[in-house]
Design an enzyme around this catalytic site. Sequence first.
Site, PDB file in Angstrom:
ATOM      1  N   ARG A 295      -3.989  -4.301 -11.684  1.00 51.83           N
ATOM      2  CA  ARG A 295      -3.006  -5.355 -11.967  1.00 51.83           C
ATOM      3  C   ARG A 295      -3.688  -6.723 -12.085  1.00 51.83           C
ATOM      4  O   ARG A 295      -3.480  -7.446 -13.069  1.00 51.83           O
ATOM      5  CB  ARG A 295      -1.948  -5.399 -10.848  1.00 51.83           C
ATOM      6  N   ARG A 296      -4.490  -7.076 -11.094  1.00 51.51           N
ATOM      7  CA  ARG A 296      -5.148  -8.375 -11.123  1.00 51.51           C
ATOM      8  C   ARG A 296      -6.076  -8.498 -12.327  1.00 51.51           C
ATOM      9  O   ARG A 296      -6.148  -9.549 -12.963  1.00 51.51           O
ATOM     10  CB  ARG A 296      -5.910  -8.601  -9.821  1.00 51.51           C
TER      11      ARG A 296
ATOM     12  N   ASP B 254       0.810  -1.224   0.000  1.00 53.55           N
ATOM     13  CA  ASP B 254       0.000   0.000   0.000  1.00 53.55           C
ATOM     14  C   ASP B 254       0.839   1.268   0.000  1.00 53.55           C
ATOM     15  O   ASP B 254       0.312   2.356  -0.246  1.00 53.55           O
ATOM     16  CB  ASP B 254      -0.919   0.026   1.234  1.00 53.55           C
TER      17      ASP B 254
ATOM     18  N   ARG C 273     -15.901  -8.976   0.830  1.00 53.24           N
ATOM     19  CA  ARG C 273     -15.621  -9.592  -0.468  1.00 53.24           C
ATOM     20  C   ARG C 273     -16.041 -11.061  -0.488  1.00 53.24           C
ATOM     21  O   ARG C 273     -16.528 -11.554  -1.507  1.00 53.24           O
ATOM     22  CB  ARG C 273     -14.139  -9.424  -0.819  1.00 53.24           C
TER      23      ARG C 273
END
Length: 323
Positions: free
Chosen positions: A151-152, A103, A175
């Site tokens: 990115r993912r 982060d 999630r």
Amino acid sequence: FFQAEDGIRDYKVTGVQTCALPISTLIKIGTRASHLARTQALLVEKKLNDIGIETKIVIITTEGDRNLNKNFSEIGSQGIFVKELEQSLLKQDIDIAVHSAKDLPIQLDQKLQIGAYLKREDPADILLSFHEINENVLKSKNLTIGTSSIRRSKWIGHFYPHINVEGLRGNVPTRIKALENIDVIILAKAGMDRLNKSPLSDKPNIDLKKLHMHRLDPNQFVSAPGQGAIAIECLKASKDILDSLNRINHKETQTCIDHERIMLGHLSGGCNVPLGVYVKMINQNNSFEMHIAHALNNKFIKKTFQYNQINQVEEKILQELKS
């Protein structure tokens, strides 16, 4: 919890024994309020208690915590989970700030520095689903995967181009709950592992027996710079604090992440740039292996390098990535 006038809350962990060694000083540990962040702060606290240092945990809410319903592209790049912690460091409301290393922005305030890293845990991303999930399923089924990480998303688009990616943010329980309406989610394995072992009395009750997990190899599905590691930030001028942090610093982790952050800086990485860098030591003679991937121009490029000194290969790496 209690609410202080300046908006900072004190968090007291019950049932955690303090170290019996002589106490030399008190260090105020700043952290976010999420279960994972508090769990990571406890890991740092234990390391400090074990060397005889008394600690106090201070909870601080960040912009990233206040805007959980917005994607990273809407609220900015790296730094959304650290800015308020850094401001508290600069005001000396806290002595150290505990972060997920991934982060941290590449440019820190000139008065701040990373004082230590705890030993890195598994840097891999994992897929979670209520249904069986493996490479055969990923390559044969039209699934929907939830993530707000650029990115993912890019890596999924490269390795599994038929799979649909849907924006999804929130803490880990949020999630996982989204799996009621989505096929698969992506998380950092280290975060899941830490939550499962967390001593917090109010930690989320995650029944992993109901979930199928598939680990994505970070040598191929290259993780974010710093992923899997806990970073501890402090004031450069705090020599006593830096001396204490040096005693708990994991030097191999520090070196590997320093190399990752060097490449992050060269390639101007952030949450809005799809970039993965994973460095590991491959023997005890300070030899390293770097896996690096990017999609700066919507073209996926993945390279692997072995080297002894990062400054000897920086230009070569950059040339090969841009060729």
